[in-house]
Enzyme design. Structure first.
Site, PDB file in Angstrom:
ATOM      1  N   THR A  30       6.140  42.738 -19.806  1.00 21.50           N
ATOM      2  CA  THR A  30       4.903  43.073 -19.094  1.00 21.50           C
ATOM      3  C   THR A  30       4.181  44.206 -19.803  1.00 21.50           C
ATOM      4  O   THR A  30       2.961  44.160 -19.990  1.00 21.50           O
ATOM      5  CB  THR A  30       5.229  43.462 -17.629  1.00 21.50           C
ATOM      6  OG1 THR A  30       5.718  42.313 -16.953  1.00 21.50           O
ATOM      7  CG2 THR A  30       3.997  43.986 -16.906  1.00 21.50           C
ATOM      8  N   SER A  59      10.904  39.492 -25.589  1.00 19.08           N
ATOM      9  CA  SER A  59      11.650  40.261 -24.604  1.00 19.08           C
ATOM     10  C   SER A  59      13.154  40.168 -24.815  1.00 19.08           C
ATOM     11  O   SER A  59      13.700  39.081 -25.026  1.00 19.08           O
ATOM     12  CB  SER A  59      11.290  39.763 -23.208  1.00 19.08           C
ATOM     13  OG  SER A  59      12.155  40.341 -22.263  1.00 19.08           O
ATOM     14  N   THR A  84      10.051  58.870 -25.036  1.00 19.63           N
ATOM     15  CA  THR A  84      11.371  58.819 -25.669  1.00 19.63           C
ATOM     16  C   THR A  84      11.923  57.398 -25.623  1.00 19.63           C
ATOM     17  O   THR A  84      11.905  56.748 -24.580  1.00 19.63           O
ATOM     18  CB  THR A  84      12.343  59.789 -24.964  1.00 19.63           C
ATOM     19  OG1 THR A  84      11.778  61.093 -25.047  1.00 19.63           O
ATOM     20  CG2 THR A  84      13.710  59.776 -25.620  1.00 19.63           C
ATOM     21  N   CYS A 100       5.243  27.735  -1.158  1.00 16.92           N
ATOM     22  CA  CYS A 100       6.069  28.275  -0.081  1.00 16.92           C
ATOM     23  C   CYS A 100       6.986  29.385  -0.547  1.00 16.92           C
ATOM     24  O   CYS A 100       7.403  30.228   0.232  1.00 16.92           O
ATOM     25  CB  CYS A 100       6.899  27.160   0.526  1.00 16.92           C
ATOM     26  SG  CYS A 100       5.877  25.913   1.268  1.00 16.92           S
TER      27      CYS A 100
END
Lengths: 410, 127
Positions: free
Chosen positions: A73, A200, A238, A326
């Protein structure tokens, strides 16, 4: 039987060898990489640089082109906002494919508040980017396109090099979210011709808390945070040394075992696809049949709702995911938080039908036995829920009626 | 295990009570929710204004199935007047609560019940 994890689009199990590589940096090898005159700092700094080389190698980049961040992200936010801000004098139009991840799509409002316009490039029924629409939308003033390499929801692989060729002619930058694909299939930034790309750690059997942004040499970016000189000042703060070390090791292993993993995933995915296809009626697979991630099977079944399917699978020991409205935002204030998957809507699955969607995304750790187990339990679950479904009852009645009146019985 | 649903919801989801159809039902209510695509169908057998049997069929999420199931339990043995007093909050409460975004499932159950009773009354007038 222990749990069967078929939800590798959300997480993967950390490799034991990765943990081994990290352990010293969680214990005796501590230090701030910015403490350059101290032995501790030197050790930490060289560990990061070694990890950077391993990440770079996996994606065929120069280590200087790899910036460490904390999550996909963050990488996606840094890439899009950072590149847009660096190019704001060239134009204000940013393009997103319709099927981007939320960490891309949900930047739209903020970008608009900064004076940018967002336009969405269509995808076809298989989830492939619509090249005509892209051609049209890149003719005047677009500065950046965000296009994922592979959709974690439907598995379709986008034609990145074809897209980058067109964008180069138009002086539009290309950012590619390769979170779902990296570690499963070759990801080569040069061949793909991307300007920026995100990867990632947690999706390729590394630890959570580390991610990378590839930024092609010479491409300008505006940092989103201000602080020290870490990561060339592009991402101050850091460094998370143990996580970065683990991420590096996970990339090294992924590079070394890529072909083996890919072949295994392809085989397991094919068996899973064929197995459930022949066992369940009225099932519709989503995404492109060939141009897709290996070990990725996504579909929706008629007359059954996805959240119910997901819960039953979970009860039977199988982790999966669903694009059903849902299950979208169950803790939202009210039902307006419930929305059908934007990916399924974009590929044209009618909103009232995408409720029954399930995604299985396998990883190197899954086995043939697990695939066979899922093939055996899924039809039972579908059957249980269909017996409960008034829509199925209606369908069966019409089928019988169609038969007696000489209509086609399917 | 602390999932989004209460134990009671999970119990009714896994072991739905009174699932199925009543062939000679006196009242049938079918309602749908456009948000979720949920469809609930409730069958009632009524004798002397008392609900002697209730069954359901539902297409929907865990909460939709659980609310249908518990509604059949709550109304069995009740008079029509008593059943009409059943609110969606009472249905949710009987299940140990529902996540806010799933409250509409209990509304759907209440509506299905009302529709089934209305259908029964209409059929009686026709007779």
């Amino acid at each position: 039987m222990s749990r069967i994890f078929f939800d590798s689009g959300s997480f993967t199990k950390m490799d034991r060898r990765v943990l081994e590589a990290m352990l010293p940096y969680l214990t005796e090898r501590f230090g701030n990489p910015s403490s350059i005159f101290l032995k501790e700092g030197e050790i930490a700094k060289s560990a990061i640089e070694e990890a950077r080389e391993k990440v770079a190698e996996l994606i065929n980049a120069d280590p200087k082109e790899v910036i460490f961040t904390s999550s996909a992200t963050e990488s996606n936010n840094l890439a899009i906002k950072g590149l847009a801000l660096a190019r704001k004098n060239k134009g204000r139009k940013i393009l997103f494919s319709q099927i981007e991840h939320y960490s891309v799509l949900n930047q739209a409002d903020f970008l608009k508040s900064l004076g940018f316009q967002i336009e969405y490039v269509k995808v076809d029924k298989d989830g492939l980017i619509d090249m005509d629409d892209l051609d049209k939308k890149t003719r005047d003033g677009a500065i950046l396109l965000s296009l994922l390499h592979a959709s974690p929801e439907i598995g379709t692989l986008e034609p990145i090099s074809e897209v980058s060729e067109l964008l180069k002619e138009r002086d539009v930058l290309l950012f590619c979210d390769a979170v779902a694909s990296c570690g499963r299939i070759p990801v080569d930034v040069k061949e793909m011709g991307v300007d920026a790309l995100s990867v990632s750690s947690q999706m390729l059997h590394g630890p959570v808390g580390a991610s990378a942004l590839y930024l092609r040499k010479g491409v300008e970016i505006v940092p989103l945070m201000q602080g020290g000189f870490q990561e060339m000042g592009i991402r101050p703060g850091t460094e998370n040394v143990p996580a970065i070390v683990g991420f590096g090791e996970a990339c090294r292993l992924a590079k070394e075992e890529l072909e083996e993993r890919r072949k295994k995933l392809e085989k397991l995915g094919k068996r899973l696809w064929d197995g459930i296809d022949s066992a369940i009626e009225n099932i519709h697979f989503t995404g492109h049949r060939e141009k897709r991630l290996p070990g990725h099977v996504s579909f929706w079944v008629e007359y059954v709702e996805g959240e119910s399917l997901l819960i039953w699978l979970n009860l039977k020991g199988v982790a999966s995911s669903t694009g059903s409205a849902c299950a979208s935002n169950i803790f939202a204030r009210d039902e307006t938080g419930l929305r059908a998957s934007h990916v399924l809507t974009a590929i044209g699955v009618p909103p009232d039908l995408c409720h029954g969607s399930i995604t299985f995304m396998l990883s190197k750790d899954n086995t043939e036995e697990e695939v066979e187990y899922v093939i055996s339990v899924l039809p039972e679950i579908v059957d249980t829920l269909r017996k409960m479904s008034p829509l199925y009852e209606k369908h069966m009645r019409e089928k019988i009626k169609g038969g007696t009146h000489g209509g086609t019985v399917q | 295990m602390a999932g989004p649903y209460s134990e009671k919801v999970m119990d009714h989801f896994m072991n739905p009570r009174n699932m199925g159809e009543i062939e000679d039902a006196d009242g049938i209510g079918e309602v749908g929710n456009p948000v979720c695509g949920d469809v609930m169908k409730l069958y009632l057998k009524i004798e002397n204004d008392v609900i002697v049997d209730a069954k359901f069929k539902t297409f929907g999420c865990g909460a939709a199935i659980a609310t249908s199931s518990i509604t059949t339990e709550l109304i069995k043995g009740k008079t029509i007047e008593e059943a009409l007093k059943l609110t969606n909050e009472a249905v949710a409460e009987a299940l140990g609560g529902l996540p806010p975004a799933k409250m509409h499932c209990s509304v759907l159950a209440e509506e299905a019940l009302k529709a089934a009773i209305e259908d029964y009354r209409k059929k009686r007038k026709e007779k």
